[in-house]
Motif scaffolding. Structure first.
Motif, PDB file in Angstrom:
ATOM      1  N   GLU A 105       0.994  -1.138   0.112  1.00 11.71           N
ATOM      2  CA  GLU A 105       0.065  -0.080  -0.269  1.00 11.71           C
ATOM      3  C   GLU A 105       0.893   1.301   0.078  1.00 11.71           C
ATOM      4  O   GLU A 105       0.735   2.145  -0.653  1.00 11.71           O
ATOM      5  CB  GLU A 105      -0.772   0.114   1.106  1.00 11.71           C
ATOM      6  N   ARG A 117       1.043   4.021  -2.977  1.00 14.75           N
ATOM      7  CA  ARG A 117       0.770   5.293  -2.547  1.00 14.75           C
ATOM      8  C   ARG A 117       1.709   6.320  -3.219  1.00 14.75           C
ATOM      9  O   ARG A 117       1.100   7.423  -3.744  1.00 14.75           O
ATOM     10  CB  ARG A 117       0.465   5.575  -1.061  1.00 14.75           C
ATOM     11  N   GLU A 132       1.455   9.232  -5.974  1.00 15.43           N
ATOM     12  CA  GLU A 132       1.665  10.332  -6.005  1.00 15.43           C
ATOM     13  C   GLU A 132       2.734  11.035  -6.573  1.00 15.43           C
ATOM     14  O   GLU A 132       2.911  12.124  -6.788  1.00 15.43           O
ATOM     15  CB  GLU A 132       1.976  10.704  -4.589  1.00 15.43           C
TER      16      GLU A 132
END
Length: 477
Positions: free
Chosen positions: A338, A342, A346
């Motif tokens: 995760e 992420r 980003e």
């Protein structure tokens, strides 16, 4: 130690019945299995670290560095698949690892920190030690590095880095893995000297948190490195370079699937296996089942498939299939995956399909690397404030610049394994020398046998090998 007048070593003049070289997971599990068997035996585990049972993999202290398998898959007891789940449940109930509730799953599906797993291994070893003491068996930790080994008709003689020599009826190479980031290489590019340790959070905390960090390799070590950077407070760009640009998939908990390889032994070559595996995965997806379910059934058959394959088929697998096998089979724990996802979303973490070509001089105190992107012929330079070597494990013992592997090769006591992966041994772990002769006093288990079984590094593999080898050593007396 004095020798008997007839020149032959006896049990009384030896330091141990079994010298276990390496006190990480492999050495600890072998010692535990030997201690549980009937009979009296003296064991010495030679390990430079202060603790047994941890080794490279389980010496991590950060909670974010977790196992890449859930508790149900990581038992050190080959006869009880739920052993870690039960131990972990008791550990949590006693107040250990309060952060476990963040995963919101049953105990068997938790991905425990590697440091906690190390405690589990140590406790199982301590229990075996207590049982062995009742039978008159002992195990002692010799805190030193083994730098040379010789064998004769009477004993295996191990030389330590402090000059001591130890004699044993048998010796076992339980050296574990040689992480590329921490292993001196015979032909060094200088990468390790310039790079940060992937697990050294304290060193990363000293970086400018906005600095660009370069990472070589995109496997599970890279995932650990990203976790380390996050825990160190790094918030800058992360540029990852690997030959194929593949990331490990996230490990999920798929339902059971029919063991198609158990039903069809005609599948032998890598091409046949991949064709059928793709068909099984498409069939699972069409039925609304996770594709990881059919893939996970292959695990139990890897040793058989690899050992019966020809060298040409093995080379074909390594050259063409290995990167995709690694990314699909050696999957990332959910919380780590995760984080990587992420940061990628980003735009802070970018993956590049490119080969590392070497270090380059850089201005203003930074560093630069030369890389060649896939599809291009010319190398280019990329600059950053820090570099991390996450290229995985070094399995070729000819490239490991450590005293013991070099001496064993120089003496002809070992030979490289298939495709130069680890070392060669018979099916029961007895090492083959340079002439192909089966050793009577030298054995190996775990990661050194990578070339013999391909998957010889996972906890369950090591646990099964430890049990079988212990039985063989006990039978030899």
């Amino acid at each position: 130690m004095n020798q008997p007048s007839n020149g032959q070593a006896t049990r009384a003049t030896r330091d141990a019945d079994v010298l276990i070289v390496g006190g990480g997971l492999s050495g600890a599990l072998l010692a535990a299995q030997l201690l549980r068997l009937p009979g009296r035996r003296r064991l010495l585990v030679i390990e430079p670290r202060s603790e047994l049972g941890r080794g490279e993999a389980y010496s991590a202290v950060e909670l974010g560095h977790t196992l890449n398998g859930n508790a149900a898959r990581m038992s050190v007891d080959p006869d009880h698949a739920d052993d870690l789940s039960r131990w972990l449940g008791d550990y949590i109930a006693a107040g250990g690892w309060p952060e476990s509730d963040q995963q919101h799953v049953p105990v068997s599906e938790l991905f425990p920190p590697r440091g906690i797993f190390g405690l589990y291994v140590q406790q199982r070893l301590a229990e075996a030690q207590a049982l062995g003491a009742v039978q008159g068996s002992t195990v002692d930790h010799v805190r030193a590095e083994a730098v040379d080994l010789q064998t004769n008709a009477d004993a295996a003689v191990l030389t330590l880095d402090d000059g001591r020599q130890l004699r044993g009826a048998r010796a076992v190479l339980a050296t574990g893995m040689f992480p590329a980031a921490r292993t001196p290489q015979t032909e060094s590019s200088g990468l390790n000297a310039a790079a940060l340790d992937p697990w050294d959070v304290a060193a990363m905390a000293r970086l400018d948190p906005r600095a660009t960090v370069l990472i070589i390799g995109s496997g599970l070590t890279m995932v650990d490195a990203v976790v380390s950077l996050e825990q160190a407070g790094h918030r800058g760009p992360i540029e990852v370079f690997s030959r194929h640009g593949l990331l490990p998939h996230v490990r999920r908990q798929p339902p059971t699937w029919a063991d198609f390889l158990a039903e069809d032994h005609s599948l032998r070559s890598p091409r046949q296996l991949l064709r059928e595996l793709r068909r099984q995965c498409h069939e699972a997806l069409a039925a609304g089942v996770d594709w990881q379910a059919p893939l996970d059934t292959v695990r139990a058959h890897i040793g058989r498939l690899w050992s019966q394959a020809t060298d040409a088929q093995r080379r074909q697998f390594v050259r063409h299939v290995r990167p995709w096998w690694e990314s699909h089979h050696h999957r990332s724990p959910p919380l780590s995956a995760e984080l990587v996802a992420r940061l990628h979303a980003e735009g802070r973490l970018r993956i590049h399909a490119a080969s590392f070509k070497g270090l380059e001089p850089a201005a203003d105190g930074g560093l630069a690397i030369s890389i060649r992107r896939r599809g291009e012929t010319q190398a280019t330079q990329v600059a950053g404030a820090a570099l991390i070597n996450s290229s995985g494990i070094e399995y070729d013992w000819r490239r490991v610049a450590r005293p013991l592997p070099r001496q064993l090769l120089a003496r002809g006591l070992i030979q490289p394994g298939p495709l130069a992966l680890g070392i060669r041994a018979d099916a029961g772990g007895a090492v083959l020398d340079a002439q192909g002769r089966v050793a009577e006093r030298l054995f190996a288990m775990g990661p050194p046998l990578r070339g013999m079984w391909w998957e010889s590094t996972a906890v369950t593999d090591v646990a099964s090998q430890a049990k079988a080898l212990a039985a063989r050593l006990a039978a030899l007396g």
